[in-house]
Design an enzyme around this catalytic site. Structure first.
Site, mmCIF file in Angstrom:
data_model
loop_
_atom_site.group_PDB
_atom_site.id
_atom_site.type_symbol
_atom_site.label_atom_id
_atom_site.label_comp_id
_atom_site.label_asym_id
_atom_site.label_seq_id
_atom_site.Cartn_x
_atom_site.Cartn_y
_atom_site.Cartn_z
ATOM 1 N N GLY A 108 -11.066 -2.277 0.404
ATOM 2 C CA GLY A 108 -10.236 -3.113 -0.452
ATOM 3 C C GLY A 108 -10.131 -4.562 -0.032
ATOM 4 O O GLY A 108 -9.329 -5.318 -0.595
ATOM 5 N N GLN A 109 -10.936 -4.992 0.949
ATOM 6 C CA GLN A 109 -10.859 -6.398 1.354
ATOM 7 C C GLN A 109 -11.507 -7.282 0.300
ATOM 8 O O GLN A 109 -12.671 -7.080 -0.058
ATOM 9 C CB GLN A 109 -11.558 -6.605 2.715
ATOM 10 C CG GLN A 109 -11.403 -8.034 3.218
ATOM 11 C CD GLN A 109 -12.005 -8.258 4.606
ATOM 12 O OE1 GLN A 109 -12.686 -7.381 5.148
ATOM 13 N NE2 GLN A 109 -11.759 -9.434 5.160
ATOM 14 N N HIS A 127 -6.585 -10.943 7.536
ATOM 15 C CA HIS A 127 -5.169 -11.053 7.172
ATOM 16 C C HIS A 127 -4.514 -9.696 7.277
ATOM 17 O O HIS A 127 -5.148 -8.658 7.034
ATOM 18 C CB HIS A 127 -4.992 -11.625 5.757
ATOM 19 C CG HIS A 127 -5.804 -10.910 4.715
ATOM 20 N ND1 HIS A 127 -7.152 -11.154 4.526
ATOM 21 C CD2 HIS A 127 -5.469 -9.955 3.800
ATOM 22 C CE1 HIS A 127 -7.601 -10.384 3.553
ATOM 23 N NE2 HIS A 127 -6.601 -9.633 3.091
ATOM 24 N N ASN A 159 -7.145 -4.429 5.363
ATOM 25 C CA ASN A 159 -8.309 -3.892 4.676
ATOM 26 C C ASN A 159 -9.554 -4.539 5.275
ATOM 27 O O ASN A 159 -9.668 -5.768 5.284
ATOM 28 C CB ASN A 159 -8.236 -4.189 3.175
ATOM 29 C CG ASN A 159 -7.008 -3.568 2.532
ATOM 30 O OD1 ASN A 159 -6.598 -2.463 2.886
ATOM 31 N ND2 ASN A 159 -6.400 -4.289 1.591
ATOM 32 N N ASP A 179 2.312 -13.319 -0.493
ATOM 33 C CA ASP A 179 1.156 -12.937 -1.305
ATOM 34 C C ASP A 179 1.415 -13.352 -2.758
ATOM 35 O O ASP A 179 2.509 -13.160 -3.287
ATOM 36 C CB ASP A 179 0.924 -11.419 -1.219
ATOM 37 C CG ASP A 179 -0.452 -11.013 -1.713
ATOM 38 O OD1 ASP A 179 -1.256 -10.545 -0.890
ATOM 39 O OD2 ASP A 179 -0.721 -11.165 -2.927
ATOM 40 N N HIS A 222 -1.328 -7.558 5.789
ATOM 41 C CA HIS A 222 -0.289 -7.467 4.759
ATOM 42 C C HIS A 222 0.971 -6.920 5.420
ATOM 43 O O HIS A 222 0.941 -5.843 6.022
ATOM 44 C CB HIS A 222 -0.718 -6.482 3.658
ATOM 45 C CG HIS A 222 -1.965 -6.857 2.919
ATOM 46 N ND1 HIS A 222 -1.950 -7.416 1.654
ATOM 47 C CD2 HIS A 222 -3.281 -6.744 3.256
ATOM 48 C CE1 HIS A 222 -3.202 -7.610 1.251
ATOM 49 N NE2 HIS A 222 -4.015 -7.209 2.191
#
Ligand code: AMP
Ligand code: ZN
Length: 113
Positions: A92-93, A99, A86, A30, A101
């Protein structure tokens, strides 16, 4: 999806800091890490969010979790990580290509904020 940043990372059009790659999955660091280790694991095929997972594409989701276990084991944090997805803006996307995390290297609180 021609305007999707993660599709561009998946195709190699934009270079990334790669951790793992095979035919269907890509993992990369990230760019704004929230933990000492913060890796994103994505399907190469565009899936907008977890709400689009169904019987037509769930094989790659199972594979993503195999890849997560492999990355964790190879990096010595096999029993010490958090996986977050998310789904939707309120959760929070911000990137609308599915994806996960994969984070490790610090303590995490629960429930997540
Ligand atoms: P989310 O908020 O769950 O959609 O997560 C999107 C994540 O993608 C954030 O943690 C960003 O820091 C990360 N991100 C966005 N663009 C890139 C990129 N080009 N390379 C690496 N990470 C990225
Ligand atoms: Zn995409």
């Amino acid at each position: 999806m021609s305007d999707c940043i993660f599709c561009k990372l998946a195709s190699g059009e934009i270079p990334t800091n790669k951790v793992y790659e095979d035919d269907t999955v890509l993992a990369f660091h990230d760019m704004d890490p929230q933990a000492p280790t913060h890796i994103l694991v994505i399907p190469k095929a565009h899936i907008a969010s977890a709400s689009e997972i169904d019987e037509s594409n769930s094989t790659v989701i199972a594979h993503i979790f195999e890849v997560i276990a492999k990355i964790a084991a190879e990096n010595g944090f096999e029993n010490d990580f958090r996986v977050v997805n998310n789904c939707g803006a309120r959760a929070g996307q911000t990137v609308h290509h599915l994806h996960f995390h994969l984070m490790s290297g610090r303590e995490f609180t629960w429930p997540a904020g």
